[in-house]
Design a protein around this motif. Structure first.
Motif, mmCIF file in Angstrom:
data_model
loop_
_atom_site.group_PDB
_atom_site.id
_atom_site.type_symbol
_atom_site.label_atom_id
_atom_site.label_comp_id
_atom_site.label_asym_id
_atom_site.label_seq_id
_atom_site.Cartn_x
_atom_site.Cartn_y
_atom_site.Cartn_z
ATOM 1 N N THR A 289 102.372 74.445 -65.644
ATOM 2 C CA THR A 289 103.648 73.768 -65.862
ATOM 3 C C THR A 289 103.768 72.528 -64.991
ATOM 4 O OG1 THR A 289 104.717 75.873 -66.404
ATOM 5 C CG2 THR A 289 106.143 74.045 -65.803
ATOM 6 N N ASN A 290 103.390 72.639 -63.729
ATOM 7 C CA ASN A 290 103.472 71.479 -62.846
ATOM 8 C C ASN A 290 102.510 70.378 -63.275
ATOM 9 O OD1 ASN A 290 105.452 71.997 -60.678
ATOM 10 N ND2 ASN A 290 104.209 73.799 -60.280
ATOM 11 N N ALA A 291 101.338 70.754 -63.762
ATOM 12 C CA ALA A 291 100.366 69.752 -64.198
ATOM 13 C C ALA A 291 100.871 68.963 -65.409
ATOM 14 C CB ALA A 291 99.034 70.423 -64.519
ATOM 15 N N GLY A 402 109.263 77.416 -65.989
ATOM 16 C CA GLY A 402 107.851 77.689 -65.749
ATOM 17 C C GLY A 402 107.440 77.416 -64.316
ATOM 18 N N ALA A 403 108.008 76.364 -63.710
ATOM 19 C CA ALA A 403 107.653 76.011 -62.335
ATOM 20 C C ALA A 403 108.136 77.061 -61.340
ATOM 21 C CB ALA A 403 108.242 74.654 -61.975
ATOM 22 N N LEU A 404 109.190 77.806 -61.682
ATOM 23 C CA LEU A 404 109.702 78.855 -60.799
ATOM 24 C C LEU A 404 109.314 80.245 -61.287
ATOM 25 C CD1 LEU A 404 113.288 77.556 -59.904
ATOM 26 C CD2 LEU A 404 111.161 77.278 -58.643
ATOM 27 N N MET A 422 105.807 66.645 -58.532
ATOM 28 C CA MET A 422 105.058 66.332 -59.745
ATOM 29 C C MET A 422 105.828 65.366 -60.638
ATOM 30 S SD MET A 422 102.159 67.794 -59.424
ATOM 31 C CE MET A 422 102.373 67.410 -57.681
ATOM 32 N N GLN A 423 107.149 65.497 -60.650
ATOM 33 C CA GLN A 423 107.962 64.563 -61.415
ATOM 34 C C GLN A 423 107.826 63.148 -60.859
ATOM 35 O OE1 GLN A 423 111.981 66.031 -61.438
ATOM 36 N NE2 GLN A 423 111.414 68.038 -62.273
ATOM 37 N N VAL A 478 98.980 73.396 -72.809
ATOM 38 C CA VAL A 478 100.003 74.443 -72.812
ATOM 39 C C VAL A 478 99.576 75.604 -73.704
ATOM 40 C CG1 VAL A 478 102.353 74.992 -73.552
ATOM 41 C CG2 VAL A 478 101.921 72.910 -72.237
ATOM 42 N N VAL A 479 99.063 75.285 -74.888
ATOM 43 C CA VAL A 479 98.649 76.327 -75.834
ATOM 44 C C VAL A 479 97.488 77.147 -75.285
ATOM 45 C CG1 VAL A 479 97.648 76.750 -78.115
ATOM 46 C CG2 VAL A 479 99.480 75.067 -77.849
#
Length: 509
Positions: A289-291, A402-404, A422-423, A478-479
């Motif tokens: 998620t972070n990536a 997802g990040a948490l 990351m943002q 993601v998939v």
């Protein structure tokens, strides 16, 4: 325990700041409103400046190179210090660090608005970035503490992510209206009353939370290498906007930053009390998620930056008209965020992110097709604004969830710092890669005799198409990589505490 320590129940592992659903604070929704308002302001402050840059340049006699630092100073410090800010919040109290960040941000905003010379404004923007690095991770890290019930937490994170999505786009609207109707200085002054309200209300509606007492020793080596590495990498990316990737001004900070981050990893693997435990990065969902957050924030800030230039340079929009042009994107981002919050518990984070990234990639292709010197708003700009706004809004709540994912109360500030870093890194990467690519295309084709407006339309559209490919690759990641999880995240500490009280913990999604 001190009085502060008593504000929240202690988890089974000794970490404070967690509790079962029955122990939820009755003030939690008011606290969320205050936190979300501050987060809205922090995100908006990244984009609100863009539309006002020409007025700032003339008002304070900025050079073209110096003007870029009105944006870069904020991004550099915020991006570099977010991990440290998140860990300090975990260690010394999330409410305490949040209030410190709000105070720093508010004072720096007042200094920005009152600046009479360019150097004062840039220096104040550096301090503003530090305020965000302290307040942002602490605020997001408080949400798992305020909402121990997973269903409520999912809703709260959805609201948080939705407002973050809207804030980025509404910053252009506010920036344009305030600059044209009042004065550019008020894009900074309007932050001050919000900061004051937060400083007054937060101690009254929000409990303190932090690690157990014996986990509060700061890992100095980890702090210096992580912060120095991130600052160097972000600085190198920002320099790449004006210099070739092979120049020393780009390569030296990038390579030095990477070296510091590698040193940090080696140190954190050996020290008994690391600032950033490497176990945090063993969760596949959080890492993925972070990536992919980097990709969508790179695309978003590239879109905002180039669309602003396109309508002002090619179609001669005023700042006010430019801001108003973003209203469709703002409204559809809000609709997308609401849709995401509804869909996550039904189809899961993975499915929502897959649709969001795929749709955002298509939206950028549509936006690129609408860029032409003679394009109208309705048939040229509007389809891209509507689609890109909706799918970005759809993505952000799922990214925050997802990040948490499965984060413990002990690491919620760190998790928040990583996501926010990351943002910022994504924003810097987009401005360092896609934007210069568009500018070089324009320069080369104007030199070959192409009309400037045609070259600008084509160059900006090409950058969008490249961004669309990046988002499509992220959708595939993601998939393939992301675990199939629901929007309701497992909290190991809360489960342990519930089990200790004789309550039956909910099953892992």
């Amino acid at each position: 325990m001190t009085a502060v320590d008593k504000d929240l129940p202690r988890g089974a592992d000794g970490a404070e700041g967690t509790g079962g659903a029955a122990g939820a604070d009755p003030r939690r929704w008011l606290a969320l409103a205050v936190l979300a308002a501050m987060q809205f302001m922090l995100i908006m402050d990244i984009t609100v400046v863009n539309v006002a840059l020409p007025d700032i340049q003339s008002g304070l006699d900025f050079s073209p190179g110096g003007l870029a630092w009105v944006v870069n100073a904020y991004v550099l410090v915020a991006g570099g210090f977010l991990l440290l800010g998140g860990r300090l919040a975990d260690m010394f109290g999330r409410r305490r660090i949040f209030l410190a960040g709000v105070l720093v941000f508010g004072l720096a905003s007042a200094a920005c608005g009152a600046a009479t010379v360019s150097g004062t404004l840039v220096a104040s923007r550096f301090v503003q970035g530090l305020g965000e690095a302290l307040a942002g991770p602490a605020a997001l890290g408080l949400i798992p503490v305020l909402f121990p019930d997973r269903k409520e937490r999912m809703k709260a994170l959805g609201i948080w992510g939705g407002l973050s999505a809207v804030a980025g786009s509404i910053g252009a609207v506010v920036g344009g209206m305030v600059t044209d109707l009042v004065n550019w200085r008020w894009i900074f002054f309007i932050n001050v009353p919000i900061a004051v309200v937060a400083l007054v209300l937060v101690p009254r509606v929000m409990p303190e939370s932090r690690m157990a007492r014996d986990s509060r020793r700061l890992d100095t080596v980890g702090a210096v290498t992580a912060t120095g590495g991130l600052v160097a990498v972000v600085y190198g990316l920002l320099q790449a906007a004006d210099h070739s990737w092979g120049s020393g001004r780009v390569l030296l900070p990038l390579l030095g930053g990477v070296a510091l981050l590698l040193l940090m990893v080696a140190w954190e693997a050996r020290t008994p009390d690391p600032m950033i435990p490497l176990r945090f990065f063993t969760n596949r969902t959080r890492v993925t998620t972070n990536a992919v957050s980097v990709a969508i924030f790179a695309a978003f800030f590239t879109y905002m930056f180039l669309f602003t230039l396109y309508v002002q340079q090619v179609h001669d929009y005023s700042p006010l008209r430019t801001g108003l042009a973003y209203i469709p994107l703002t409204l559809t981002a809000l609709a997308g965020a609401g849709t995401s919050t509804v869909l996550m518990p039904r189809i899961g984070v993975k499915a929502v992110l897959t649709v969001a990234f795929s749709g955002a990639a298509v939206a950028l292709f549509v936006a690129a097709a609408g860029f032409a010197p003679d394009a109208s708003f309705a048939s040229g700009f509007l389809p891209g604004l509507v689609l890109f706004g909706f799918f970005n809004g759809l993505a952000y709540p799922a990214l925050v969830n997802g990040a948490l994912h499965e984060v413990t109360g002990q690491d919620s500030g760190l998790a928040s710092g990583v996501q926010t870093a990351m943002q910022q890194t994504g924003a810097a990467l987009g401005l360092a890669t896609l934007v210069p690519f568009a500018f070089r295309y324009v320069d080369d084709h104007v030199a070959d005799g192409t009309l400037p407006r045609v070259a600008q339309s084509d160059g900006y559209a090409l950058a969008f198409r490249i961004g669309a490919v990046v988002l499509a690759v992220a959708a595939v990641a993601v998939v393939v990589v992301l675990e199939k999880v629901s929007g309701e995240m497992r909290d190991p500490i809360a489960e342990a505490a519930a089990a200790a009280d004789g309550a039956e913990a909910e099953p892992r999604p």
